[in-house]
Design an enzyme around this catalytic site. Structure first.
Site, PDB file in Angstrom:
ATOM      1  N   ARG A 150       5.477 -12.438   9.079  1.00 32.50           N
ATOM      2  CA  ARG A 150       6.498 -12.141   9.052  1.00 32.50           C
ATOM      3  C   ARG A 150       7.513 -11.676   9.763  1.00 32.50           C
ATOM      4  O   ARG A 150       7.920 -12.864  10.217  1.00 32.50           O
ATOM      5  CB  ARG A 150       5.170 -11.016   9.039  1.00 32.50           C
ATOM      6  CG  ARG A 150       5.046 -10.254  10.616  1.00 32.50           C
ATOM      7  CD  ARG A 150       3.723  -9.714  11.173  1.00 32.50           C
ATOM      8  NE  ARG A 150       5.055  -8.393  10.617  1.00 32.50           N
ATOM      9  CZ  ARG A 150       4.447  -7.634   9.712  1.00 32.50           C
ATOM     10  NH1 ARG A 150       3.139  -8.098   9.121  1.00 32.50           N
ATOM     11  NH2 ARG A 150       4.148  -6.510   9.219  1.00 32.50           N
ATOM     12  N   GLU A 182       1.132  -1.266  -0.012  1.00 31.42           N
ATOM     13  CA  GLU A 182      -0.204   0.046   0.300  1.00 31.42           C
ATOM     14  C   GLU A 182       0.854   1.399  -0.122  1.00 31.42           C
ATOM     15  O   GLU A 182       1.739   1.201   1.333  1.00 31.42           O
ATOM     16  CB  GLU A 182      -0.844   0.012   1.631  1.00 31.42           C
ATOM     17  CG  GLU A 182      -1.753   1.176   1.206  1.00 31.42           C
ATOM     18  CD  GLU A 182      -2.938   1.357   2.171  1.00 31.42           C
ATOM     19  OE1 GLU A 182      -2.322   0.483   3.561  1.00 31.42           O
ATOM     20  OE2 GLU A 182      -3.363   2.286   2.775  1.00 31.42           O
ATOM     21  N   LYS A 214       4.761   0.504   9.792  1.00 31.93           N
ATOM     22  CA  LYS A 214       5.032   2.329   8.766  1.00 31.93           C
ATOM     23  C   LYS A 214       4.328   3.229  10.337  1.00 31.93           C
ATOM     24  O   LYS A 214       5.042   4.368   9.790  1.00 31.93           O
ATOM     25  CB  LYS A 214       3.744   1.379   8.255  1.00 31.93           C
ATOM     26  CG  LYS A 214       4.113   0.953   6.626  1.00 31.93           C
ATOM     27  CD  LYS A 214       3.218   1.306   5.150  1.00 31.93           C
ATOM     28  CE  LYS A 214       3.454   0.201   4.620  1.00 31.93           C
ATOM     29  NZ  LYS A 214       1.944  -0.242   3.712  1.00 31.93           N
TER      30      LYS A 214
END
Ligand code: ATP
Ligand code: MG
Length: 564
Positions: free
Chosen positions: A268, A37, A278
């Site tokens: 992850r 994104e 982020k």
């Protein structure tokens, strides 16, 4: 750079692909995607996903798409799109013609939503956000149906069209999938799929005032692009039933062919001493705890590049940590070790004096200088040697001289002899001090017949071997020495406030004396400064003929070959 791995290590995703290839499910086709994104810069965690997705495509003769998952306009921007594109390229990957934007599929997503309404699989809900929350139930209690759940198809369609036409205020209604409010999986309790939001979109401008929810948009994006394996992190595991439900319904409506893309989750990357979120990275940048997104201390890919880490080092790291389904932490030193391995093999050796003090060779003529020769890489003689000029006054490390040495100190002290690396054997005769007792110069005499590389040069044995730079020829430059940005392995772990764990000494900027050829270094040239670690000419602050250097990583043992 080359991404040719001899035999890729097996992992559970490769096993799935191998089984499907054996059964002929996709006729051997492998089509993956990396779907960031554009709401921030990529970080070290994303690199794991990039190597995984692009790596599978490479190894199975497939393709990997770069897809911007830009369905949430408020936080997205072109700046992020550009930075992400550049970072994926920097890691060595090429998506060919497969560059996509989810926002280019808004028409299809909208058509899919109208179809779901018509097929009785979606409805417009008019509960407030709070009400919707209380109707949803909990992990232990089922939810209950909204009073609007029984709206007719015609009413739903008319309302959804009015939502699109901008006839309602933001948040007044949402479109929801009609699945099961009593499902044990909360994600299947009629998830929202469209919301009203007047927000300017970086790609579609003001065309839309309704936007699809991520969980609705993502499976459709995959299906439109004929993705075979949609690889995501473990937190999406509970979303998989909705992913499958949605695509199954849309396949029934002939929007997409079967077999449908398969979502596969992996663990992850969690790395100690950094933050890979982020939101936290944005906070560090916005609150100016660092100089920007590309601050060499940040675990962003633009920061990593400026720091001097290599794409090859990333490959080595992602190969080493592998891919699995169980969450865990990787120690930052593993990442550093992989980077160091690559740099050890590729970086040219150079000499730098980081904490300089003068060494004066009293019996060397003041107007003379001569060439010494130093190998560019000890393991690669084919890389040749370069000239290192020697003259009467040299810079040496302050710590290489001690007036009264402890036992076992083999470097300079009055009466002791050492070798000037690539030069002569010298004998220390004393030092000068200022009024405070600080040493301002060290004195020595050299032995003319001992020059390295000349016959009989090693007839005199010495234990110490020190590095130096000719003062008259040195290039004085700014050098930044980096340390970890956080002092704790899991920043914020105990206090909950990761900012409290910032390392106040994460960078030290010094003026160093470098061997003259370093003046000609180009931005991003990498070197090993003997005994000090690996350094890179900063790609932002270096000027032609005036490079500044960042320390990428220290040497394994920061003390290499000072004795022999
Ligand atoms: P957010 O969801 O907060 O925006 P994100 O880090 O998930 O952040 P995306 O842009 O959605 O950001 O990530 C793109 C891809 O990178 C996703 O497929 C995601 O699963 C993967 N990814 C993100 N963080 C990691 C990580 N730490 N380890 C491995 N893969 C990751
Ligand atoms: Mg995400």
């Amino acid at each position: 750079m080359s991404h040719e791995a001899p035999t890729p290590a097996a992992n559970f995703i490769r096993n799935i692909i191998d089984e499907q290839n054996a059964s002929g499910k996709w006729n051997g086709r492998v089509e993956t995607r990396f779907p960031p994104e554009p709401n921030g810069y990529l970080h070290l965690g994303h690199a794991k996903s990039i190597f995984l997705n692009f790596g599978l495509a490479r190894d199975y003769n497939g393709v990997c798409h770069l897809r911007f998952d830009d369905t949430n306009p408020e936080k997205e921007s072109q700046e992020y799109v550009d930075a992400i594109t550049e970072s994926v390229k920097w890691l060595g990957f090429d998506w060919g013609k497969h560059l996509y934007f989810a926002s280019n599929y808004f028409d299809t997503m909208y058509a899919c939503a109208e179809y779901l309404i018509q097929a009785g699989h979606a409805y417009v809900d008019s509960l407030s956000a709070d009400e919707m929350r209380s109707y949803r139930g909990t992990l232990t209690e089922p939810g209950k149906d909204s009073p609007y759940r029984s709206r007719s198809v015609d009413e739903n369609l008319a309302m959804f069209r009015s939502m699109r036409a901008g006839e309602f205020a933001d948040g007044a209604h949402v479109l929801r999938a009609k699945i099961n409010m009593a499902s044990p999986n909360i994600n299947l309790r009629d998830p929202a799929i469209y919301r009203i939001k007047r927000a300017h979109h970086h790609n579609t401008g003001d065309t839309w005032c309704i936007y699809p929810m991520y969980t609705y948009a993502h499976p459709i994006e995959d299906a439109i692009e004929h993705i075979t394996h949609s690889i995501c992190t473990l937190e999406f595991e509970d979303q998989r039933p909705f992913y499958d439900w949605l695509l199954d319904k849309l396949a029934d409506g002939n929007f997409f062919p079967r077999p449908l893309p398969q979502q596969i989750e992996f663990a992850r990357l969690n790395l100690t001493y950094v933050v890979l979120s982020k939101r936290k990275l944005i906070q560090l940048v916005d609150e100016k705890h660092v100089s920007g997104w590309d601050d060499p201390r940040l675990p962003t890919l633009v920061g990593a590049r400026r720091r001097g880490y290599t794409a090859e080092g990333f490959k080595r790291f992602t190969d080493r940590i592998g891919v699995s389904k169980s969450d865990g932490w990787i120690d930052y030193s593993v990442f550093e070790e992989c980077q160091r391995d690559v740099l050890n093999d590729t970086a040219l050796r150079r000499i730098a004096v980081l904490d300089p003090v003068k060494l004066i060779i009293d019996n060397y003529p003041a107007d003379q200088s001569e060439d010494c020769f130093a190998p560019n890489h000890p393991q690669h003689p084919d890389l040749g040697k370069r000239v290192v000029p020697l003259s009467k006054e040299l810079w040496i490390e302050r710590e290489d001289f001690m007036e009264t040495p402890p036992k076992g100190y083999f470097r300079l002290f009055p009466g002791n002899s050492v070798r000037l690396r690539y030069g002569y054997v010298i004998t220390c005769t004393g030092c000068d001090k200022d009024a405070n007792g600080t040493i301002t110069a060290v004195h020595c005499d050299y032995l003319p017949d001992t020059k390295s590389g000349t016959p009989g040069s090693d007839s005199i044995k010495v234990k110490g071997n020190i590095h130096w730079v000719s003062a008259a020829h040195a290039y004085e430059a700014e050098v930044r020495l980096y340390d970890r940005l956080f002092t704790t392995a899991q920043p914020g772990g105990e206090s909950g406030d990761f900012l409290k764990d910032l390392n106040p000494d994460s960078v030290r900027t010094i003026r160093a004396q470098l061997e003259p050829v370093l003046k000609d270094a180009n931005a991003e040239d990498r070197f090993q400064f003997e005994r000090h670690g690996y350094f890179v000419a900063d790609r932002v602050d270096s000027k032609l003929g005036e490079p500044v250097f960042n320390r990428t990583v220290t040497l394994k043992d920061s003390w290499v070959k000072t004795t022999k």
